[in-house]
Scaffold this motif. Structure first.
Motif, mmCIF file in Angstrom:
data_model
loop_
_atom_site.group_PDB
_atom_site.id
_atom_site.type_symbol
_atom_site.label_atom_id
_atom_site.label_comp_id
_atom_site.label_asym_id
_atom_site.label_seq_id
_atom_site.Cartn_x
_atom_site.Cartn_y
_atom_site.Cartn_z
ATOM 1 N N SER A 226 3.255 52.417 -12.955
ATOM 2 C CA SER A 226 3.084 51.849 -14.299
ATOM 3 C C SER A 226 2.125 50.664 -14.353
ATOM 4 O O SER A 226 1.381 50.548 -15.313
ATOM 5 N N LEU A 229 -1.184 52.118 -14.780
ATOM 6 C CA LEU A 229 -1.333 52.738 -16.102
ATOM 7 C C LEU A 229 -1.479 51.678 -17.187
ATOM 8 O O LEU A 229 -2.308 51.787 -18.083
ATOM 9 N N GLU A 230 -0.618 50.666 -17.040
ATOM 10 C CA GLU A 230 -0.668 49.606 -18.049
ATOM 11 C C GLU A 230 -2.055 48.995 -18.132
ATOM 12 O O GLU A 230 -2.602 48.810 -19.224
ATOM 13 N N VAL A 233 -4.345 51.254 -19.879
ATOM 14 C CA VAL A 233 -4.148 51.317 -21.330
ATOM 15 C C VAL A 233 -4.668 50.052 -21.991
ATOM 16 O O VAL A 233 -5.302 50.093 -23.050
ATOM 17 N N GLU A 234 -4.423 48.935 -21.315
ATOM 18 C CA GLU A 234 -4.928 47.684 -21.867
ATOM 19 C C GLU A 234 -6.438 47.742 -22.034
ATOM 20 O O GLU A 234 -6.981 47.382 -23.083
ATOM 21 N N LEU A 236 -8.178 50.315 -22.269
ATOM 22 C CA LEU A 236 -8.494 51.278 -23.322
ATOM 23 C C LEU A 236 -8.424 50.611 -24.687
ATOM 24 O O LEU A 236 -9.277 50.833 -25.548
ATOM 25 N N ILE A 237 -7.383 49.782 -24.861
ATOM 26 C CA ILE A 237 -7.234 49.096 -26.145
ATOM 27 C C ILE A 237 -8.447 48.227 -26.417
ATOM 28 O O ILE A 237 -9.016 48.219 -27.522
ATOM 29 N N MET A 240 -11.217 50.256 -27.488
ATOM 30 C CA MET A 240 -11.077 50.707 -28.868
ATOM 31 C C MET A 240 -11.545 49.624 -29.833
ATOM 32 O O MET A 240 -12.221 49.889 -30.821
ATOM 33 N N ASP A 241 -11.169 48.407 -29.482
ATOM 34 C CA ASP A 241 -11.609 47.297 -30.330
ATOM 35 C C ASP A 241 -13.123 47.227 -30.372
ATOM 36 O O ASP A 241 -13.728 47.085 -31.446
ATOM 37 N N LEU A 243 -15.194 49.560 -29.772
ATOM 38 C CA LEU A 243 -15.742 50.707 -30.503
ATOM 39 C C LEU A 243 -15.645 50.486 -32.005
ATOM 40 O O LEU A 243 -16.576 50.788 -32.749
ATOM 41 N N SER A 244 -14.514 49.931 -32.410
ATOM 42 C CA SER A 244 -14.349 49.691 -33.845
ATOM 43 C C SER A 244 -15.398 48.725 -34.341
ATOM 44 O O SER A 244 -15.983 48.910 -35.414
ATOM 45 N N GLN A 247 -18.529 50.460 -34.590
ATOM 46 C CA GLN A 247 -18.490 51.341 -35.739
ATOM 47 C C GLN A 247 -18.781 50.579 -37.018
ATOM 48 O O GLN A 247 -19.535 51.028 -37.877
ATOM 49 N N GLN A 251 -21.536 51.061 -39.837
ATOM 50 C CA GLN A 251 -21.211 51.252 -41.241
ATOM 51 C C GLN A 251 -22.006 50.299 -42.105
ATOM 52 O O GLN A 251 -22.561 50.663 -43.141
ATOM 53 N N ARG A 255 -24.622 51.262 -44.939
ATOM 54 C CA ARG A 255 -24.460 50.810 -46.308
ATOM 55 C C ARG A 255 -25.746 50.140 -46.794
ATOM 56 O O ARG A 255 -26.258 50.418 -47.867
#
Lengths: 341, 927
Positions: A226, A229-230, A233-234, A236-237, A240-241, A243-244, A247, A251, A255
């Motif tokens: 774990s 894995l943890e 995942v961290e 990954l989070i 994601m931030d 990437l957002s 993104q 955008q 616009r």
């Protein structure tokens, strides 16, 4: 005489390299690997780098030696550090040549954490190396992953098409589509072959213990996955931030772009009606393009490189999670079976 | 040398002048007498250049005479210079005479130039013409002389422009004998200037022509001479023979007084007095009306600055005048007031029996608004802690009745637009009054009305019984108020909604909202707010409307709190408090910013926007309510999310205050509102509801509440509930089971209540537990999530966000609704979040209606619908507390992606949005 022929063959190699076959294999001496592992593990939470030395023979890149770069000490002037590093390298190579070791740079190695190596810096270093050496590789070692009983060693190079794009520095959507370059195509992994001299192999066999189980095998059976894995995942989070954020940047860009286009249309429309009127009045029509108008200034498209790199990392993390999870499952089944027995 | 000589010679001249002057004064009435005055022996000698007057006895001359002497001396000098064609000395003389003229004018305070001077000008001009015409002579001139000639030419041209008319006049009727003429002119001058000086004290040069125009009428001059001495004299004159006064006379005088308006040195008070007098002698109602309008505007002029206010007695008079105007208007329905067309000069000549409509220039609404503004300003300026302030407040009914009358009149003449404006003014005086205050005002109005009728026998009427136009009091002098303030508001507001323009309507709506909130009708005022979409476009309105909006929001928050709607109350108030500039936002004081030095201009502007003290919303109460709401929401939220890495804040302000108070090494007994709430918070965190309530109860702001007992009771119940929830959040992991009885006892709640609270928490999956019915126990399930699980939840959340934004991007690409539409719709939701979580579903339905045909993918609208359905059920808790805590809930959210996401995003963006709105206002304030 033999040396002479050797030299000639080098020359020949150098001469024929124009049509050199693509790099197929990186052949690493056991010594080099051990040195890398030692260096990386010792400084484990910190990331370290070092120089790879060796020979470039046909489609095989032989790495025969390496030496670590010193850790950058406390905050000093950047330039100073750089100069010092360069001096150190030169000095080191000179020394190595004196003891008759291959002193031909073929790349560098670096340690990484959980495979987070797809960064802009790596690409830049790679290009720096590429300027001097035709063929170079980057060897990446992950000490954390190695704790799980695998040799987490990777040899990487940048793909040619990517390098070309990077040099021209336009990662716009259009160009990328044109080149048909997707995020997978940035890095190329080259298979690593570990070679030892016969003598060493013999010695190793001699040293090998009677029990067939090694420390590595024990590591592999470790059930607590774990933390690993943890971490994944961290990361990954975080990705994601990122990437957002990326993104959002896009955008915003789109616009603005659509707004600009609307403005352009409106302007054109106006200009056309004006021209009609002028034509009716028998005057010269005004040009339909007006470069001085700010609405015709093209908006800079944000680079896609970041999102590509992030995607690469994401895929890397996912692979790791997949791998670990798969192994963990088999281990769990194994232990279950053992318990039942 | 010569000048000295001439001053000496002036001795007898002045003597003569004086005597002559006395004559003029006596037989002033004849008016033209001065013309026939015997020619002055001195003046004749004047030309002969003899010394004979030298020996004349010396008299102490007045400064005025001296100046005149100088003037005439210079003229003579000029003549000499002309004789020898010496342009250089002529030029010098010209300069000198101009200087002297100034002195003369100053001393005599005359508006009219002495004829002597004009004479000289004419002479000069003629001579100049000759000189220019004679080219040979010009050539022969020395260079310096020629130069002087040229410059003289220009100077004269420039100078003569001012007196063109006089010069022409002079040329038209030249007198046979120059000397005689000059004498006569001089005397005429004297009288004329004297006349002018009384009526229009010392006008500037440029204005002279106008007055002189008036004077060229001989009869007029005579009249003016009568008026010349003092206003008192004028009064007497009019009193004596009112029948002799014609419309023309009054009109002339009126025009003249009006023309003097705004000029330097015109006494503002005197002007008002003069005009007031004229109203009494006005011949026709229209004229009277016209003059009254001028009186009112002259009264407005009394206070020149923007910052000060009109003197109160003037204000009162002004109101009375307006009443009289209305009287006239009502009495003579054929008179219309208009400010669009410039009426005919003699429109007011038409008598009362004139058939057609008589147009009179004027704008009732503007006057009324000005009066209101002045009233408002006076309240701003007067120190609210003095008796004066209260006295001033008592004048309010006076204005109200006027406004009422104006409105009625306007309605009668079908000018509903203006009537709506007036109605708004009335609304703005009423909206902030709770029923009690309203009743008090009503009582006061009735009282003063009764008194007023007794002692107000129209003073102007008594003073001049022979007034030409008697205007009976037609319009009521006593305001009529409907029984409750609400009905009054309803009447006015409905009128405004029907006829008002955008701004009027918006303001009326805000007042309406405020008033509803004041009367504890939360749902009505909230619905008004949401339906009017004021939240959307308040940023684009003017600052005073924004302030009104802020006030309405604050009142709405207070109202929600009184009714026990904590979440709503908090969402109304949190925006106000997010910037820390409540005072500024409510215009209840100027906040000193440390970093931003205001220019005096800005400060003055800001000061002008301040609310008068009696309209203030008590800031302590407001703060107490805001912090208590925040406490009730935030404490359980904190307890629920202790271990969450990314805690969701409900109230940033509250959190910050809490942090500050926690950082203190030593906490003393609470002193201000903030301390009290912080102390209560500390108790509440421990679950000590009693202490928390006691601390809050000890606040003395509660005495400002009407139904204090009810509110405190409600507050106690809320505190208990939140204490229970906090306790369960904090200590549930320490329990395996917990009996209902025990919990109920601990928090002094009934079992049914406890049961419902705990059940609610279970349903919302904030509390992982279940009921064991037979033993009446709560059985806790120990399902602590591992870190990995927590992380996985976080990841899914992030993924959901990413997926949504991706989707939006795709949508833009394939051109679903375009980029703008979703954007707009999102904004809409932002407001919902800013305005109140509960209203989200409300607004969601709005947005759905709006975007019905947008072609948005079904997926999303499906999500929205879910949000609506679920939101109506327990949206408050979902958005408020459960979101951050129970991972299961969050998982659910993700599963129902649409709703969960919008909820989250709006919550996140709400704060941003609100701050930006405040910033906007702020900017506006600065601007």
């Amino acid at each position: 005489m033999a040396a002479n022929t050797m030299a000639r063959s080098f020359l020949q190699v150098a001469a024929t390299e124009e049509a050199a076959p693509p790099l197929r294999v990186v052949q690493i001496e056991g010594l080099v690997i051990l040195k890398i592992i030692k260096h990386c593990k010792e400084f484990s939470p910190n990331l370290v780098t070092g120089q790879l030395l060796g020979l470039d023979v046909g489609s095989v890149l032989e790495v025969t030696n390496c030496f670590p770069f010193p850790q950058a000490r406390v905050v000093e002037e950047d330039e100073e550090i750089e100069a010092e590093g360069a001096n150190y390298q030169l000095e080191m190579m000179r020394c190595l040549r004196e003891v008759n070791v291959d002193n031909n740079t073929v790349g560098w190695y670096q340690s990484t954490l959980m495979g987070a190596y797809q960064t802009d810096e790596v690409i830049q270093t790679f290009l720096n190396y590429q300027e001097n050496i035709k063929r170079c590789v980057c060897i990446i070692y992950d000490p954390l992953k190695s704790n799980q009983g695998v040799l987490a060693l990777k040899a990487l190079k940048l793909s040619d098409s990517f390098m070309e794009l990077y040099r021209s520095n336009n990662f716009t959507g259009e160009k990328l589509r044109e080149k048909n370059l997707s995020w997978v195509d940035i890095f190329e992994e080259i298979p690593i072959k570990v070679s030892n001299s016969a003598l060493i192999s013999a010695f190793m066999t001699e040293l090998e213990a009677d029990t067939p189980v090694t420390q590595c095998d024990c590591d592999r059976l470790q059930l607590s996955t774990s933390p690993f894995l943890e971490r994944n995942v961290e990361f990954l989070i975080e990705c994601m931030d990122d990437l957002s954020a990326d993104q959002q940047k896009f955008q915003y860009y789109y616009r603005n772009l659509s707004r600009q286009q609307a403005q352009q249309q409106a302007w054109l429309q106006k200009r056309r009606t004006e021209n009609m009127a002028r034509k009716a009045a028998g005057e010269e029509p005004l040009p339909e393009e007006d470069p001085s108008n700010p609405i015709f200034k093209p908006l800079p498209e944000p680079s896609r490189l970041d999102s590509y790199l992030i995607t690469n990392q994401v895929s890397n993390y996912c692979n790791q999670i997949n791998g670990v999870a798969g192994q963990s499952f088999s281990r769990l089944y194994l232990t279950k079976a053992l318990h039942e027995n | 040398m010569s000048s000295r000589f001439w001053t000496q010679g002036g001795g007898s001249d002045s003597e003569d002048e004086e005597s002559e002057y006395g004559d003029g004064d006596i037989d002033n009435k004849a008016g033209d007498n001065a013309n026939d005055a015997p020619s002055n022996p001195y003046l004749e000698t004047n030309v002969t250049d003899s010394d004979e007057s030298d020996g004349g006895k010396r008299v102490v001359r007045s400064a005025k005479d001296k100046r005149f002497d100088e003037l005439s001396a210079t003229v003579h000098q000029m003549k000499n210079a002309m004789n020898i064609n010496d342009w250089v000395s002529l030029q010098e003389c010209f300069d000198k005479i101009n200087k002297q003229l100034e002195k003369v004018m100053r001393i005599t305070e005359s508006v009219k130039v002495p004829n002597l001077y004009i004479k000289a000008l004419v002479m000069l001009e003629d001579f100049l013409g000759q000189a220019l015409a004679n080219k040979d002579a010009k050539k022969k001139m020395s260079s310096s002389n020629a130069k002087a000639l040229n410059s003289m030419k220009q100077k004269l041209k420039k100078n003569n422009k001012q007196y063109e008319e006089l010069i022409n006049k002079e040329r038209e009727n030249p007198q046979p004998s120059e000397d005689e003429k000059s004498a006569e002119e001089e005397s005429d001058d004297e009288t004329a200037s004297e006349v002018g000086s009384d009526i229009v004290p010392s006008g500037s040069d440029d204005d002279e022509d106008e007055v002189i125009d008036d004077e060229d009428d001989q009869t007029e001059e005579g009249w003016q001479k009568q008026m010349s001495k003092k206003d008192k004299l004028m009064d007497k004159q009019f009193m004596k023979d009112p029948s002799e006064i014609s419309w023309d006379v009054v009109n002339k005088k009126f025009k003249e007084v009006v023309a003097a308006r705004g000029r330097k040195g015109t006494g503002r008070f005197e002007q008002v007095e003069q005009l007031t007098f004229l109203t009494k002698v006005a011949k026709t109602p229209a004229q009277k009306l016209e003059i009254f309008f001028s009186v009112v505007s002259a009264q407005f002029d009394v206070n020149p600055g923007l910052n000060g206010h009109m003197p109160i007695n003037v204000w009162k008079k002004c109101v009375q005048n307006m009443q009289v105007i209305l009287d006239i208007l009502v009495q003579y329905p054929n008179i219309t007031v208009d400010d669009m067309v410039e009426p005919d000069e003699n429109e007011s000549q038409k008598g009362a029996d004139y058939d057609g409509t008589i147009r009179v220039w004027g704008n009732l609404v503007a006057f009324l608004e000005r009066i209101d503004t002045e009233f408002f300003k006076s309240l701003q300026c007067i120190d609210p802690h003095t008796r004066e302030y209260i006295e001033r407040l008592r004048d309010e009914p006076m204005f109200l009745v006027l406004a009422q009358n104006v409105q009625e009149y306007l309605e009668r003449v079908q000018d509903f637009k203006a009537a709506a404006k007036v109605a708004l003014r009335r609304v703005e005086l009423i909206y902030y009054k709770p029923q009690e205050v309203y009743d008090a005002m009503r009582k006061l109005a009735e009282q003063t009305g009764e008194d007023g009728e007794g002692q107000e026998p129209k003073p102007e009427e008594t003073r001049s019984p022979s007034a030409c136009i008697a205007v009976p009091e037609i319009v009521p002098r006593k305001p009529t108020f409907s029984e409750s303030s609400r009905t009054m508001m309803d009447i006015l507001v409905s009128l405004i909604y029907k006829y008002g323009d955008e701004r009027t309507k918006a303001r009326a709506m805000l007042c309406d909202i405020y008033h509803h909130a004041l009367l504890d009708e939360f749902s009505t005022s909230r619905d008004l707010l949401l339906m009017s979409h004021l939240q959307d476009n308040i940023q684009h309105m003017d600052i005073s409307t924004q302030i009104l909006y802020n006030r309405a929001m604050a009142q709405l928050g207070l109202c929600a709190f009184r009714l026990g709607l904590i979440t709503e109350g908090h969402s109304c108030l949190s925006e106000l408090y997010s910037g820390g500039r409540v005072k500024e936002l409510l215009a209840q004081g100027v906040s000193q910013s440390r970093y931003h030095e205001k220019t005096p201009e800005q400060e003055r502007l800001e000061r002008r926007r301040q609310m008068p003290y009696h309209m203030h919303i008590n800031p302590e109460l407001l703060e107490a309510v805001h912090l208590i709401c925040a406490m009730l929401l935030e404490v359980p939220n904190m307890a629920a999310n202790t271990f969450d890495a990314k805690r969701r804040l409900i109230s940033k302000t509250f959190r910050r205050l809490l942090e500050i108070s926690e950082r203190q090494t030593f906490t003393g007994p609470p002193e201000n509102v903030r301390d009290h709430v912080m102390a209560a918070t500390r108790a509440l965190v421990k679950g000590d509801f009693q202490k928390a309530f006691d601390v809050i109860n000890s606040l003395d702001v509660w005495k400002l509440l009407k139904n204090r007992a009810n509110v405190l009771e409600m507050l106690k119940a809320k505190i208990k509930e939140e204490a229970l929830r906090t306790y369960l959040f904090t200590f549930s992991s320490s329990y395996k089971t917990l009996s209902l009885e025990q919990v109920a006892m601990m928090f002094d709640l009934s079992e049914a209540q406890t049961h419902s609270i705990v059940s609610k928490m279970m349903i919302n999956e904030e509390l992982l537990a279940s009921w064991d019915q037979p033993t009446r126990c709560i059985v806790f399930h120990d399902v602590a999530h591992s870190r990995l699980q927590t992380l996985a939840f976080q990841l899914t959340e992030k993924l959901a966000i990413l997926a949504e934004s991706n989707e939006r991007a795709t949508e833009a690409r394939i051109g679903g609704g375009g980029l703008d539409l979703p954007q707009k719709r999102r904004d809409n939701q932002d407001f919902a979040a800013g305005g109140g979580n509960r209203w989200q579903d409300n607004n969601l339905s709005f947005s759905q209606r709006q975007g019905g045909g947008s072609g948005r993918t079904g997926y999303n609208s499906g999500g929205r619908q879910y949000g609506q359905a679920a939101g109506s059920g327990y949206s408050r808790d979902r958005t408020g507390q459960s979101r951050g805590t129970g991972q299961n809930t969050r998982y659910q959210d993700v599963a129902y992606a649409g709703s969960g996401r919008t909820g989250y995003q709006t919550a996140a963006r709400g704060s941003q949005d609100s701050s930006s709105r405040m910033v906007n206002l702020h900017r506006g304030l600065r601007a």
